[in-house]
Scaffold this active site. Structure first.
Site, PDB file in Angstrom:
ATOM      1  N   ASP A 181       0.833  -1.189   0.000  1.00  0.00           N
ATOM      2  CA  ASP A 181       0.000   0.000   0.000  1.00  0.00           C
ATOM      3  C   ASP A 181       0.879   1.255   0.000  1.00  0.00           C
ATOM      4  O   ASP A 181       1.864   1.339   0.744  1.00  0.00           O
ATOM      5  CB  ASP A 181      -0.886  -0.027   1.251  1.00  0.00           C
ATOM      6  CG  ASP A 181      -1.806   1.157   1.356  1.00  0.00           C
ATOM      7  OD1 ASP A 181      -2.713   1.272   0.520  1.00  0.00           O
ATOM      8  OD2 ASP A 181      -1.611   1.978   2.275  1.00  0.00           O
ATOM      9  N   GLU A 193       1.746  -0.437  -5.085  1.00  0.00           N
ATOM     10  CA  GLU A 193       0.808   0.635  -5.383  1.00  0.00           C
ATOM     11  C   GLU A 193       1.700   1.862  -5.573  1.00  0.00           C
ATOM     12  O   GLU A 193       2.185   2.440  -4.596  1.00  0.00           O
ATOM     13  CB  GLU A 193      -0.180   0.851  -4.241  1.00  0.00           C
ATOM     14  CG  GLU A 193      -1.200   1.938  -4.563  1.00  0.00           C
ATOM     15  CD  GLU A 193      -2.166   2.198  -3.408  1.00  0.00           C
ATOM     16  OE1 GLU A 193      -3.346   2.483  -3.687  1.00  0.00           O
ATOM     17  OE2 GLU A 193      -1.734   2.117  -2.243  1.00  0.00           O
TER      18      GLU A 193
END
Length: 723
Positions: free
Chosen positions: A367, A403
């Protein structure tokens, strides 16, 4: 030591010197060794809890750790049983503006805890500072209101003949799911297992995934997380889990086996079941920030042990209140983990190795990865973390997904991560959404995305599979909502509909939300199927969001991070499912699996693979001719054909042999009206048979001769295989 309520509770007991390694609680036959890093602390205690005593915390026994080596406090406590709950208390300077926030009245989670018990309560005692005067310590005991670490003993788990599937990237199909949301409403999962790791491992779920055609599940965060105080104050809970506080511990709420270590075993059993079925398990991991939030957040672990070392700071004292402004937040969550700090870097690497070696997961999706690549204030693809992972003999061989952005203006780095990283490609998402809603400027960009996004990944030697393609993810509309809503409807989140993106690139086709109009419903399902087919057959790695293949809706909520209810859970009832979309998705994935022409490792070159042969890729105008420069510049064009040759493929077979496959022609029509397209007479020698279709007028099995015409219905995709 500042005396607080805690000093009058429980008992004090002796502790042996112990050792500095391993960090965390290491259970042994004679004693359990505790080691925790708190380099600026003046005193540290390990506190053990039994199940008796007032206040919900249990009776506390404190053991002062008198040995400290290189900032690591350590000691061995005899007679500690597996399943014992514990925590740390640390004393030292209280100078918040300098990153020194020691408060012995606050019980702290072990950063290396393998299991965590209990939940965080919405109580003022969880804060290390006085809420009315943040520069002052709060002296209320937090122990009754915070989770506890748990002593576990792991070597006894029997993995049997477990083997990792090791699916090649180009063969991988990812299914992003939420552990609880996948089974909370599943009628074929035993009720007591719904929403758990064990429920996820039942045949009803695994057989469904295999039948659909996915090869890997990507689990939304399962490292122990807690809800934000502001969310709890609204009577809600963090559902997604992007608020981690235990980087080694499986989230206990997903375990049917309890929270005293049973969650560790249950997670391993789930992984073993997926491996036995040939499915990989990826984890969505959140190392960029923690649940302690900004300087006014709770004191749960790192803040009370090494606040100065673990969190990034601004390089100067800003004007105003320094207590509020010392953190450098590029995650949007209040704090940013400082990977330039050796201890923070070690914790992340140790955590990754633990989940890889002990829990046997197969990959990680990071993330907000750009936040972890910072050297100073700058994104650096030679940063400490990327370099360390790239040379680590355990981690460099697992699947790594970035990401490739964070919450800052300079953090957007799609296409820039080094091998062996692959990336979420949001440019694929935006382009495909715009194309199918009729808002794309011609077909040139969508063609680039269909072919693997060479503009992003080919220049540094990476392959098409470096692009993880998706049209939706957990964050945003579902596919059904993408074709049912023009605007977000997040009122239920309690934030005045201000949360969530306004850039949805969606279309409702005349009615906002659900409708009984048969024409609108038919159109929505057709476009939804077109989105799924485009995703499944584009070059790269497709990622499907759980439930999209069967028409899951969130009622227009594009940010349901606090919706732990039927808004987010998959509805398995057939009466509301878009089963036609499901069947089309499954057919497209089966075609991809069976035909290497549709999942190639090498880039298309637009020229023959052998002398005198056809081009490996030809883009076709609706008239049947190859696209020209003027065609590519035509912003009004919304129909394109993608002819992929299989005779032979550019990629060799597993033994170096030349591979031959069928040739495929994929027609996409984003026009609202029917369009007549012509099959080419060149580079297409046989009859074309429709093998996947969202066009009612061109059902599967339809045959078309070379040079023949095909009537493509509005907003449809048709895939032909050369017979």
């Amino acid at each position: 030591m500042t005396p607080g309520t805690w000093s009058r509770r429980g008992e004090t007991a002796a502790v042996w010197p112990g050792r500095t390694w391993p960090l965390g609680a290491d259970h042994g036959e004679e004693a359990t060794n505790f080691a925790v890093r708190a380099p600026e602390a003046s005193r540290v205690w390990v506190c053990l809890f039994d199940d008796d005593g007032p206040g919900g915390a249990g009776r506390e026994t404190r053991h002062e750790l008198t040995e400290v080596s290189l900032g690591i406090w350590h000691g061995a406590v005899p007679g500690v049983q597996v399943g014992t709950r514990y925590g740390y208390r640390a004393d030292g300077p209280w100078q918040p503006e300098l990153g020194l926030r020691f408060n012995p009245d606050k019980l702290l989670l072990d950063p290396y805890a393998r299991a965590i018990s209990g939940d965080l309560a919405d109580d003022p005692a969880i804060f290390g500072h006085d809420l009315a005067s943040p520069h002052e310590r709060d002296h209320r005991d937090s122990a009754p209101y915070v989770p506890k670490s748990v002593v576990v003993d792991e070597p006894d788990f029997d993995w049997g003949d477990d083997r990792r599937p090791y699916t090649r990237w180009r063969d991988t199909v990812i299914y992003e799911l939420h552990v609880k949301g996948m089974t909370a409403l599943h009628d074929r999962v035993p009720e007591h297992l719904r929403g758990t790791y064990a429920g996820l491992a039942t045949p009803a779920v695994i057989d469904y995934l295999r039948d659909l055609g996915v090869t890997a599940v990507e689990l939304l965060p399962v490292q122990q997380f807690v809800s934000e105080p502001k969310v709890m104050a609204r009577g809600m809970a963090n559902y997604w889990g992007y608020n981690t506080i235990g980087f080694f511990a499986p989230h206990h709420a997903y375990a049917s086996a309890g929270d005293r270590g049973g969650q560790v075993r249950e997670f391993k059993e789930m992984v073993r079941a997926y491996h036995a079925a040939g499915l990989e398990v990826f984890l969505d991991v959140v190392y960029n920030h923690t649940a302690e939030s900004d300087a006014l957040g709770p004191t749960l672990s790192f803040r009370g042990l090494d606040d100065k070392g673990f969190y990034r700071r601004v390089d100067h004292t800003p004007p105003g209140d320094p207590y509020d402004d010392t953190y450098w937040d590029i995650t949007g969550c209040g704090n940013t983990v400082d990977t330039s700090n050796p201890a923070a870097l070690r914790l992340i690497l140790d955590s990754l190795r633990y989940w890889t070696s002990q829990m046997r997961v197969d990959g990680f999706r990071f993330d907000l990865m750009s936040a972890l690549t910072r050297v100073g204030y700058d994104v650096d693809m030679r940063s400490h973390l990327l370099t360390a992972i790239g040379q680590d003999p355990t981690l460099r061989h697992v699947k790594l997904i970035a990401e490739p952005w964070d919450a800052s203006a300079d953090g957007y780095r799609v296409g820039e991560f080094p091998p062996p990283w692959v990336e979420w490609n949001d440019q694929f998402r935006d382009t495909v959404r715009d194309f199918w809603r009729g808002r794309a400027p011609g077909v040139r960009t969508v063609a680039t995305r269909l072919a693997g996004s060479s503009d992003l990944y080919a220049d540094d030697g990476r392959s098409p599979y470096a692009s993880v393609n998706f049209v939706t993810a957990h964050d945003g509309f579902t596919v059904r909502d993408l074709v049912s809503y023009e605007n977000k409807h997040n009122e239920a989140n309690g934030e005045g509909n201000r949360d969530g993106t306004d850039d949805n690139r969606s279309q409702s086709f005349g009615v906002e939300g659900e409708t009984d109009d048969p024409e609108i419903l038919a159109l929505r399902r057709k476009v939804a199927a077109g989105l799924m087919v485009t995703l499944c057959l584009s070059n790269g790695v497709p990622m499907i969001t759980a439930g999209d293949e069967r028409g899951r809706t969130q009622g227009g909520n594009n940010n349901p991070y606090v919706q732990d209810n039927e808004t987010s859970w998959i509805d398995w009832r057939p009466d509301d499912a878009w089963l036609d979309v499901y069947e089309t998705t499954k057919a497209a994935l089966r075609l991809r699996r069976d035909h290497p022409a549709l999942r190639q490792r090498h880039w298309f070159e637009g020229r023959p693979t052998i002398e005198g042969g056809p081009k490996d890729l030809v883009w076709l105008h609706p008239s049947g001719r190859e696209m020209s420069g003027d065609d590519w510049a035509d912003d009004a064009l919304a129909v394109v054909g993608m002819l992929v040759t299989g005779s032979p493929l550019r990629s060799p077979g597993p033994r170096g042999e030349q591979q031959w496959d069928s040739s495929f022609l994929i027609w996409l029509n984003a026009e609202a009206d029917q369009v007549a397209v012509t099959l080419p007479g060149q580079d297409w020698s046989g009859t074309g048979e429709v093998v996947v279709s969202t066009c009612p007028g061109c059902p599967v099995g339809t045959s078309v001769m070379p040079g023949g015409s095909l009537a493509l219905g509005g907003r449809t995709v048709v895939v032909l295989r050369e017979a």
